[in-house]
Design an enzyme around this catalytic site. Structure first.
Site, PDB file in Angstrom:
ATOM      1  N   SER A  45       0.801  -1.226   0.000  1.00  0.00           N
ATOM      2  CA  SER A  45       0.000   0.000   0.000  1.00  0.00           C
ATOM      3  C   SER A  45       0.833   1.275   0.000  1.00  0.00           C
ATOM      4  CB  SER A  45      -0.890   0.048   1.240  1.00  0.00           C
ATOM      5  OG  SER A  45      -1.802  -1.001   1.225  1.00  0.00           O
ATOM      6  N   THR A 145      -1.959   3.543   4.644  1.00  0.00           N
ATOM      7  CA  THR A 145      -0.983   4.639   4.634  1.00  0.00           C
ATOM      8  C   THR A 145      -0.059   4.448   5.818  1.00  0.00           C
ATOM      9  OG1 THR A 145      -2.615   6.159   3.719  1.00  0.00           O
ATOM     10  CG2 THR A 145      -0.726   7.159   4.823  1.00  0.00           C
ATOM     11  N   THR A 163       1.727   6.975   0.814  1.00  0.00           N
ATOM     12  CA  THR A 163       0.742   5.967   0.407  1.00  0.00           C
ATOM     13  C   THR A 163       0.613   5.904  -1.107  1.00  0.00           C
ATOM     14  OG1 THR A 163      -1.567   5.264   0.681  1.00  0.00           O
ATOM     15  CG2 THR A 163      -1.189   7.623   0.498  1.00  0.00           C
ATOM     16  N   ARG A 173      -6.690  10.948  -8.989  1.00  0.00           N
ATOM     17  CA  ARG A 173      -7.323  11.073  -7.673  1.00  0.00           C
ATOM     18  C   ARG A 173      -6.244  11.385  -6.620  1.00  0.00           C
ATOM     19  NH1 ARG A 173      -6.735   8.223  -2.459  1.00  0.00           N
ATOM     20  NH2 ARG A 173      -8.781   8.182  -1.454  1.00  0.00           N
ATOM     21  N   THR A 196      -5.546   7.247   8.460  1.00  0.00           N
ATOM     22  CA  THR A 196      -5.494   6.230   7.417  1.00  0.00           C
ATOM     23  C   THR A 196      -6.923   5.755   7.200  1.00  0.00           C
ATOM     24  OG1 THR A 196      -4.505   4.135   6.702  1.00  0.00           O
ATOM     25  CG2 THR A 196      -4.957   4.358   9.060  1.00  0.00           C
ATOM     26  N   GLY A 197      -7.184   5.185   6.037  1.00  0.00           N
ATOM     27  CA  GLY A 197      -8.546   4.775   5.715  1.00  0.00           C
ATOM     28  C   GLY A 197      -8.995   5.475   4.445  1.00  0.00           C
TER      29      GLY A 197
HETATM   30  N1  ASP Z   1      -6.024   7.401   3.192  1.00  0.00           N
HETATM   31  C1  ASP Z   1      -5.472   6.750   2.021  1.00  0.00           C
HETATM   32  C2  ASP Z   1      -6.116   7.336   0.801  1.00  0.00           C
HETATM   33  O1  ASP Z   1      -7.332   7.402   0.751  1.00  0.00           O
HETATM   34  C3  ASP Z   1      -5.602   5.261   2.041  1.00  0.00           C
HETATM   35  C4  ASP Z   1      -5.443   4.599   3.393  1.00  0.00           C
HETATM   36  O2  ASP Z   1      -4.771   5.135   4.271  1.00  0.00           O
HETATM   37  O3  ASP Z   1      -6.006   3.518   3.624  1.00  0.00           O
HETATM   38  O4  ASP Z   1      -5.429   7.689  -0.118  1.00  0.00           O
END
Ligand code: ASP
Length: 285
Positions: A45, A145, A163, A173, A196-197
């Site tokens: 990731s 991330t 990330t 994006r 994160t998310g």
């Molecule tokens: N926050 C990150 C993004 O949407 C992905 C993640 O941290 O899971 O790019």
């Protein structure tokens, strides 16, 4: 005190602590730790081995901030650069701009000697983009991330993140990670917060800025992280099904973490030890 997202964050916090012990600066520590996650492409990731976008290639986001003077560098949609966090650091040191995206970010990274790999011709990418199944729309097939927050022994703060963003995202994006107050916010008077998310559910609410502002108003990092999850869930049509997780550290070195709807493991490292802890999802109000 160092805190980082996910169990692999411990690789970064351990290396960051070692860098500080060897006399490195806050930014050296953050950059060193995150570079290793980028090198290993932990969890598939982060870094060039991270999640490809809908057209099949990685576009990377990273950000680094030093509390004193709010020195900041952020890059988004970076292609073919091995260490986005170093590109962000170089931008911070350059001092003129806070954020670069896409081709300009790549040129800047190349100009600053940051390792790169060849990228496909634009026409090949366009073909891949046209060939993708448009009926599917953007997919979020995995994402994570690495976000590292540091409260140094002298009380100053710093943070960084890196990330590949949401797997299957539309080319172009930009997620929350490189957005100040989205995936990362550092205020040297108060504290720092990271996320994160699903980035869209973080950046639309300026979530890490809110966490820091709640700490400024007297909440602990734990209270602030939880309160912002509730704040977003109250307003968002998804309620608590947000897939967001937060970490925070305050000026005193207290830490907190919260997650909307999943167990969230994170790393905490101090001079006396390094551990992976976890929080349960918040209890809906
Ligand atoms: N926050 C990150 C993004 O949407 C992905 C993640 O941290 O899971 O790019």
């Amino acid at each position: 005190m160092l805190i980082a997202t996910w169990p692999f964050g411990k690789i970064a916090t351990d290396l960051a602590l070692a860098k500080l012990a060897a006399g490195g600066s806050r930014l050296d520590a953050i950059e060193t730790g995150i570079r290793e996650i980028e090198r290993q492409s932990c969890d598939g990731s982060v870094g060039l081995g991270g999640k490809p976008n809908a057209a099949g290639y990685a576009q990377l986001d990273a950000c680094i901030v030093d509390g004193p003077g709010r020195r900041s560098g952020s890059v988004a949609g970076l292609e073919g650069i091995v260490h986005p966090i170093s590109a962000a650091r170089a931008l911070l040191e350059h001092g003129k701009h806070a954020m670069l995206v896409g081709e300009g970010a790549r040129w800047f990274a190349l100009d600053h000697g940051i390792a790169s790999v060849p990228i496909d011709e634009l026409s090949a990418k366009k073909q891949a983009w046209r060939a993708r199944d448009r009926s599917q729309g953007p997919q979020t097939s995995g994402h994570d991330t690495v976000t590292v927050l540091l409260r140094a022994a002298d009380g100053h703060l710093a943070g960084g993140c890196s990330t590949s963003g949401a797997g299957g995202k539309l080319p172009g994006r930009v997620g929350d990670s490189p957005i100040f107050g989205g995936g990362l916010f550092v205020d040297d008077e108060v504290g720092a917060a990271g996320a994160t998310g699903i980035g869209e559910n973080v950046m639309r609410y300026a979530a890490t800025c809110l966490i820091v502002e709640r700490m400024r108003s007297g909440m602990t990092p734990q209270q602030a992280c939880e309160d912002v999850v509730h704040h977003i869930a109250r307003q968002d049509p998804r309620g608590y099904q947000l897939d967001v997780c937060f970490i925070a550290v305050d000026k005193q070195g207290r830490v907190g973490a919260a997650a909307s709807n999943s167990v969230f493991p994170f790393a905490v490292t101090t001079a006396t030890g390094s551990r992976v802890l976890e929080v349960q999802p918040v209890t809906p109000r």
